[in-house]
Design an enzyme around this catalytic site. Structure first.
Site, short mmCIF file in Angstrom:
data_model
loop_
_atom_site.label_atom_id
_atom_site.label_comp_id
_atom_site.label_asym_id
_atom_site.label_seq_id
_atom_site.Cartn_x
_atom_site.Cartn_y
_atom_site.Cartn_z
N ARG A 175 0.79 -1.28 0.02
CA ARG A 175 0.01 -0.01 0.06
C ARG A 175 0.92 1.38 -0.17
O ARG A 175 0.60 2.29 -0.64
CB ARG A 175 -1.00 0.08 1.12
CG ARG A 175 -1.85 -1.07 1.26
CD ARG A 175 -2.91 -0.92 2.46
NE ARG A 175 -3.56 -2.49 2.49
CZ ARG A 175 -3.70 -3.23 3.54
NH1 ARG A 175 -3.17 -3.06 4.61
NH2 ARG A 175 -4.39 -4.41 3.29
N PHE A 225 -12.09 -4.02 -6.22
CA PHE A 225 -12.18 -4.99 -5.09
C PHE A 225 -11.33 -4.22 -3.92
O PHE A 225 -10.64 -4.66 -3.20
CB PHE A 225 -11.46 -6.28 -5.12
CG PHE A 225 -11.69 -7.04 -6.59
CD1 PHE A 225 -12.79 -7.73 -7.07
CD2 PHE A 225 -10.78 -6.81 -7.85
CE1 PHE A 225 -13.07 -8.27 -8.12
CE2 PHE A 225 -10.90 -7.35 -8.92
CZ PHE A 225 -12.17 -7.93 -9.15
N ASP A 244 -16.48 -2.17 -4.85
CA ASP A 244 -16.54 -3.61 -4.40
C ASP A 244 -17.82 -3.81 -4.77
O ASP A 244 -18.72 -3.01 -4.42
CB ASP A 244 -16.07 -3.34 -2.77
CG ASP A 244 -15.70 -4.83 -2.43
OD1 ASP A 244 -14.56 -5.12 -2.59
OD2 ASP A 244 -16.73 -5.89 -2.30
N ASN A 288 -20.28 -4.71 -9.45
CA ASN A 288 -19.45 -5.93 -9.82
C ASN A 288 -18.16 -5.46 -10.78
O ASN A 288 -18.52 -4.80 -11.89
CB ASN A 288 -20.41 -6.77 -10.48
CG ASN A 288 -19.73 -8.17 -10.66
OD1 ASN A 288 -18.38 -7.95 -10.93
ND2 ASN A 288 -20.38 -9.31 -10.26
N ASP A 342 -7.15 -5.78 -6.67
CA ASP A 342 -6.71 -6.43 -5.35
C ASP A 342 -7.77 -7.27 -5.48
O ASP A 342 -8.65 -7.25 -4.20
CB ASP A 342 -6.42 -5.47 -4.16
CG ASP A 342 -6.01 -6.35 -2.95
OD1 ASP A 342 -5.71 -7.38 -2.99
OD2 ASP A 342 -6.67 -5.65 -1.97
N CYS A 352 -3.79 -13.34 -4.53
CA CYS A 352 -3.40 -13.62 -3.17
C CYS A 352 -3.66 -15.31 -2.97
O CYS A 352 -3.71 -15.99 -1.90
CB CYS A 352 -4.27 -13.22 -1.89
SG CYS A 352 -6.20 -13.03 -2.24
#
Length: 409
Positions: free
Chosen positions: A226, A242, A264, A292, A313, A353
């Site tokens: 970040r 996101f 988001d 979305n 992200d 992730c």
């Protein structure tokens, strides 16, 4: 060895032996060829090669696909209170060294296998430790472990009030444990009467709801990523996809972005991001939108180019090998759309992730997305998870976060 050690023996295949010798701490059910006697789930066992060589000692669980989680490869280890205190002290000393006194106030104190605590996660949010236990062996000794955690940190002058358990995950049932959450009782101490705490990360204030927030309440692994985003954001118009609770968007706004749009699909996440912007005095440069991303990005292509910095992200699109290919299709879609949206000279931050989306697969996807979008990528940085989530070589599951910064040229 048989006369000296008190634990039952489990014999494994050459494949299992190769994995352990290579540094991986798990023995899978299909790698077990024999047991020397009856074994209770959660009990310690010695792992033996087919030739009788001792390979390690760990927790056994007949209900788990991971039959043994190896704790130690030192035959002289005794798994007493002193052993566990040393491990906790070692983990805490590491965090203080790599994070420093300020950043270690909010960090991952124990990262499972990477710290020698299979199936155990402990995050620190200022005065609160939040723990998640996914291994039955750890569950059976958690009373001692949590007591030692408080002892080690308090003896170092850290103001921790207790341990909150976030064991409300379905995977515990697969390991033969019940789900639940709440403050872990500590002898002689009254349980705290709160389930949210204020933290500061990179100069930004958040309220962490460790009772209801995702996982342990807040994602600590992107802390320094970040910061990297904030450095590039000055004077730019940023789209954060996101956004979760707005952490990347907030860093971009604080870094001097001209305007930030945080997106988001979750109305709750958007509300949290909006509140975080308000409390940090960033509402004038940050708008929060519920949408979305897979629908929004194609719609934005029909409009004049508004953004010169896009952040992707996403949550883990895959949590198993079976769905990896489908996940890579999803990763390519959002990256392709982002690359098309950006002007020449624009910037892209993109990450994954999921450890199943390996670095090799992720880079292959990015190359394909760039080719299809008709752009070339100039790499600024390749980053990983924060250093409080250390990567243990030989254990691929600990190497999960890929983070890249590019300029589109």
């Amino acid at each position: 060895m048989k006369a000296q050690r008190p634990y039952p023996q489990i014999t494994i295949t050459p494949k299992g032996e190769a994995a352990l010798v290579g540094g991986h701490p798990w023995v899978y059910e299909g790698e077990v060829t024999g047991l020397s006697g009856p074994v209770s789930d959660g009990q310690l066992v010695d792992v033996i090669s087919r030739r009788g060589s001792w390979l390690g000692c760990g927790f056994f669980n007949s209900r788990s696909r991971i039959r043994v989680r190896v704790l130690s490869r030192n035959p002289n280890d005794r798994f007493d209170r002193a052993f566990w205190r040393r491990r906790i002290q070692y983990a805490w000393d590491y965090r203080k060294t790599v994070m420093g006194p300020e950043d270690s106030r909010c960090c991952r104190v124990i990262f499972g296998e990477a710290d020698g605590f299979p199936g155990l996660t402990v995050d620190r949010f200022e005065s609160v430790l939040v723990a998640q236990v996914l291994c039955l062996g750890m569950e059976l000794i958690k009373e001692e472990l949590f007591s030692l955690l408080l002892e080690v940190l308090r003896s170092d002058g850290q103001d921790v009030v207790g341990v909150y358990e976030r064991n409300d995950v379905a995977i515990r049932e697969l390991e033969g444990m019940e789900q639940g959450k709440g403050w872990h009782p500590v002898d002689g101490e009254k349980a705290p009467d709160f389930t949210a705490v204020d933290i500061e990360e990179n100069g930004i204030r958040y309220t962490v709801d460790f009772e209801n927030g995702q996982k342990t309440g807040f994602f600590l692994d992107q802390k320094y990523n970040r910061q990297a985003v904030a450095k590039l954001a000055r004077g730019r118009t940023v789209l954060d996809c996101f956004t979760h609770t707005g952490s990347f968007a907030l860093n971009a706004a604080r870094g001097g972005a001209k305007h930030v749009t945080a997106v988001d699909v979750s109305e709750f996440a958007v509300a949290c991001a909006r509140e975080n912007a308000r409390r940090n005095g960033l509402s004038d440069v940050m708008e929060c939108v519920a949408a979305n991303v897979f629908d929004l990005l194609p719609q934005l292509e029909q409009q004049p180019k508004r953004y010169d910095f896009i952040i992707l992200d996403p949550p883990a699109f895959t949590k198993s090998r079976k769905t990896t290919q489908r996940a890579m299709t999803g990763y390519k879609e959002i990256n392709y759309r982002a690359m098309r949206l950006l002007p020449r000279g624009g910037y892209l931050a993109t990450c994954s992730c999921s450890h199943f989306a390996t670095e090799e697969l992720f880079l292959k996807m990015l190359r394909s997305a760039a080719k299809d979008a008709g752009v070339q990528l100039r790499q600024i940085e390749a980053r990983q998870q924060c250093c409080d989530h250390p990567i243990l070589w030989g254990v691929e599951e600990t190497n999960y976060l890929k983070f890249y910064l590019f300029q589109v040229v």
